[in-house]
Enzyme design. Structure first.
Site, PDB file in Angstrom:
ATOM      1  N   ARG A 166      -1.353  10.099   1.809  1.00 23.51           N
ATOM      2  CA  ARG A 166      -1.715   8.665   1.875  1.00 23.51           C
ATOM      3  C   ARG A 166      -2.004   8.263   3.321  1.00 23.51           C
ATOM      4  O   ARG A 166      -1.599   7.188   3.772  1.00 23.51           O
ATOM      5  CB  ARG A 166      -0.606   7.779   1.317  1.00 23.51           C
ATOM      6  N   SER A 239       1.399   2.020  -6.289  1.00 22.31           N
ATOM      7  CA  SER A 239       2.675   2.341  -5.641  1.00 22.31           C
ATOM      8  C   SER A 239       2.846   1.476  -4.397  1.00 22.31           C
ATOM      9  O   SER A 239       1.964   1.448  -3.541  1.00 22.31           O
ATOM     10  CB  SER A 239       2.708   3.802  -5.205  1.00 22.31           C
ATOM     11  N   GLU A 335       3.424   1.285   1.346  1.00 25.99           N
ATOM     12  CA  GLU A 335       2.135   1.973   1.267  1.00 25.99           C
ATOM     13  C   GLU A 335       0.931   1.066   1.511  1.00 25.99           C
ATOM     14  O   GLU A 335       0.045   1.406   2.295  1.00 25.99           O
ATOM     15  CB  GLU A 335       2.028   2.697  -0.079  1.00 25.99           C
TER      16      GLU A 335
HETATM   17  N1  EPU Z   1      10.459   8.118 -11.548  1.00 23.88           N
HETATM   18  C1  EPU Z   1      11.617   7.498 -11.947  1.00 23.88           C
HETATM   19  N2  EPU Z   1      11.601   6.146 -12.105  1.00 23.88           N
HETATM   20  C2  EPU Z   1      10.489   5.398 -11.912  1.00 23.88           C
HETATM   21  C3  EPU Z   1       9.303   6.033 -11.492  1.00 23.88           C
HETATM   22  C4  EPU Z   1       9.310   7.403 -11.309  1.00 23.88           C
HETATM   23  O1  EPU Z   1      12.647   8.127 -12.142  1.00 23.88           O
HETATM   24  O2  EPU Z   1      10.571   4.183 -12.090  1.00 23.88           O
HETATM   25  C5  EPU Z   1      10.438   9.584 -11.425  1.00 23.88           C
HETATM   26  C6  EPU Z   1       9.639  10.184 -12.576  1.00 23.88           C
HETATM   27  O3  EPU Z   1      10.436  10.398 -13.691  1.00 23.88           O
HETATM   28  C7  EPU Z   1       9.133  11.459 -12.005  1.00 23.88           C
HETATM   29  C8  EPU Z   1       8.986  11.151 -10.526  1.00 23.88           C
HETATM   30  O4  EPU Z   1       9.742   9.972 -10.282  1.00 23.88           O
HETATM   31  O5  EPU Z   1      10.084  12.473 -12.149  1.00 23.88           O
HETATM   32  C9  EPU Z   1       7.527  10.963 -10.126  1.00 23.88           C
HETATM   33  O6  EPU Z   1       6.971   9.915 -10.898  1.00 23.88           O
HETATM   34  P1  EPU Z   1       5.396   9.808 -11.199  1.00 23.88           P
HETATM   35  O7  EPU Z   1       4.866  11.118 -11.645  1.00 23.88           O
HETATM   36  O8  EPU Z   1       5.206   8.618 -12.049  1.00 23.88           O
HETATM   37  O9  EPU Z   1       4.731   9.576  -9.805  1.00 23.88           O
HETATM   38  P2  EPU Z   1       5.198   8.780  -8.507  1.00 23.88           P
HETATM   39  O10 EPU Z   1       5.762   9.732  -7.533  1.00 23.88           O
HETATM   40  O11 EPU Z   1       6.012   7.613  -8.898  1.00 23.88           O
HETATM   41  C10 EPU Z   1       2.900   9.229  -7.323  1.00 23.88           C
HETATM   42  C11 EPU Z   1       1.849   8.428  -6.613  1.00 23.88           C
HETATM   43  C12 EPU Z   1       0.974   7.689  -7.605  1.00 23.88           C
HETATM   44  C13 EPU Z   1       0.331   8.720  -8.513  1.00 23.88           C
HETATM   45  C14 EPU Z   1       1.424   9.541  -9.209  1.00 23.88           C
HETATM   46  C15 EPU Z   1       0.862  10.675 -10.019  1.00 23.88           C
HETATM   47  C16 EPU Z   1       2.772   7.853  -4.458  1.00 23.88           C
HETATM   48  C17 EPU Z   1       3.309   6.786  -3.577  1.00 23.88           C
HETATM   49  N3  EPU Z   1       2.472   7.498  -5.698  1.00 23.88           N
HETATM   50  O12 EPU Z   1       3.752   8.285  -7.990  1.00 23.88           O
HETATM   51  O13 EPU Z   1      -0.033   7.028  -6.876  1.00 23.88           O
HETATM   52  O14 EPU Z   1      -0.478   8.095  -9.492  1.00 23.88           O
HETATM   53  O15 EPU Z   1       2.289  10.126  -8.211  1.00 23.88           O
HETATM   54  O16 EPU Z   1       0.335  11.636  -9.143  1.00 23.88           O
HETATM   55  O17 EPU Z   1       2.606   8.992  -4.016  1.00 23.88           O
HETATM   56  C18 EPU Z   1      -0.573   4.981  -5.792  1.00 23.88           C
HETATM   57  O18 EPU Z   1      -0.575   5.606  -4.741  1.00 23.88           O
HETATM   58  O19 EPU Z   1      -0.814   3.750  -5.844  1.00 23.88           O
HETATM   59  C19 EPU Z   1      -0.213   5.678  -7.033  1.00 23.88           C
HETATM   60  C20 EPU Z   1      -0.105   5.040  -8.203  1.00 23.88           C
END
Ligand code: EPU
Length: 339
Positions: A166, A239, A335
């Site tokens: 990012r 995010s 972010e």
């Molecule tokens: N998780 C939780 N609780 C929550 C959210 C997530 O426990 O409320 C856990 C999930 O269970 C999972 C892990 O966290 O084990 C990762 O969750 P997820 O795959 O939903 O992705 P994220 O890390 O929350 C990142 C990016 C997203 C992107 C997704 C998929 C960042 C800051 N965010 O989110 O990007 O869509 O991975 O690749 O890196 C964005 O940047 O705006 C964005 C949406």
């Protein structure tokens, strides 16, 4: 002069949080000439120029004393084609998801994991958008930007963009470069990335054995729609925090107390933690204070339930940051761009 300049314009339709603030001056640029005119006009009026794309990575906390220039240039073209790999060029104002769909319809693979991300092509390299195991840097073939300091055009190669998680040169040198068009190297024979989290499983559930890039795009759209709020329905900027990278020692200390911690190794002795997990575990998921809140399905996303002010959302973010630091010893970084 083709640029239409407007005074005191509400930015509500131009930021996905749907925050009500106004811009001192506002214009939309359809081409490079408009951008140059806007630069000259801003200088004439003694105002800074603030360039926006889809406004999907932006938190506006007060009226903007600037000339806000929305990039609205359109155009998609294939600029190189050796039969196997193809370079496509898109103008900065092209909306991202329709661009991804266009590339898939051309039989090109590479962008499918980045389906349904809000925003524009020109904004995408600034934060090196990424999702489901793919980042812009993986398919990037170059871009053309205008240097606000000199008025000259400059071509950037992959290495020169200094892409990180990012992050990019354009984020670090905010206010210097105006991205005009971006090029991507895509493939006719799909090399699909299905490793990330729920992607492969979702394809199986859809009954797909040998996936095409269109299938992967459909799977990603389904996954995103389930978890992430549609900004057209509920204001948000995706995010709100980055996933923090911490020392392996700190991750181990947290895991000792919370065996279900979500953490991935990155580089030597470092772990990336799921900020959504930390925020959920701290009890913030679904929290609401007036119209500012934490999404009930994805704790990493702050939402505007109606009339929240930017400052209210920022205050909520600060409270979450302080709580996560106190509970886990982890610093969360915001972010989106906060103005
Ligand atoms: N998780 C939780 N609780 C929550 C959210 C997530 O426990 O409320 C856990 C999930 O269970 C999972 C892990 O966290 O084990 C990762 O969750 P997820 O795959 O939903 O992705 P994220 O890390 O929350 C990142 C990016 C997203 C992107 C997704 C998929 C960042 C800051 N965010 O989110 O990007 O869509 O991975 O690749 O890196 C964005 O940047 O705006 C964005 C949406």
């Amino acid at each position: 002069m083709s640029l239409e300049l407007h005074e005191n314009v509400s930015l509500q339709p131009f930021n996905t949080f749907g925050i009500h603030v106004s811009a001192r001056l506002f214009a939309q640029a359809g081409n490079e000439q408009d951008v140059r005119e806007a630069l000259a006009l801003a200088a004439e009026r003694g105002l800074p120029l603030l360039v926006i794309g889809g406004g999907s990575n932006l938190l506006l906390t007060r009226d903007v004393e600037a000339l806000v220039l929305r990039m609205a240039s359109r155009g998609l073209r294939i600029v190189e084609d050796d039969g196997e790999s193809v370079v496509v060029e898109a103008e900065a104002g092209e909306p991202w998801h329709p661009f991804v769909q266009w590339s898939i319809a051309q039989g090109l693979a590479g962008l499918e994991n980045l389906s349904l991300i809000p925003g524009t092509v020109g904004a995408a390299p600034i934060q090196n958008i990424g999702a489901y195991g793919v980042e812009i840097k993986d398919v990037f073939a170059g871009l053309t930007a205008l240097d606000q300091q000199t008025g000259e055009l400059r071509e950037f190669t992959l290495g020169e963009c200094a892409f990180g998680y990012r992050d990019s040169l354009f984020k670090r040198q905010a206010g210097r470069w105006i991205i005009l068009r971006v090029r991507f190297r895509l493939l006719r024979n799909a090399q699909l990335h299905l490793e990330y989290g729920p992607v492969r499983q979702r394809l199986q559930e859809m009954g797909i054995e040998s996936a095409t890039s269109a299938d992967v795009s459909r799977a990603i759209c389904a996954i995103r729609s389930e978890k992430l709020p549609d900004p057209a329905v509920l204001g948000n900027a995706g995010s709100f925090f980055k996933n923090p990278v911490v020392s392996a020692a700190l991750a181990e200390r947290i895991r000792a107390e919370h065996p279900d911690l979500v953490a991935y190794p990155v580089g030597e002795g470092e772990m990336k933690l799921a900020a959504g997990w930390l925020i959920e575990r701290a009890g913030w998921k679904g929290y609401q204070d007036g119209d500012a809140g934490v999404h009930r399905l994805q704790a990493l996303v702050l939402v505007n339930y109606g009339d929240a002010q930017g400052q209210q959302l920022l205050d909520l973010a600060r409270r979450i940051q302080a709580d996560i630091l106190q509970r886990f010893g982890v610093t969360l970084e915001i972010e989106p761009n906060v103005l």
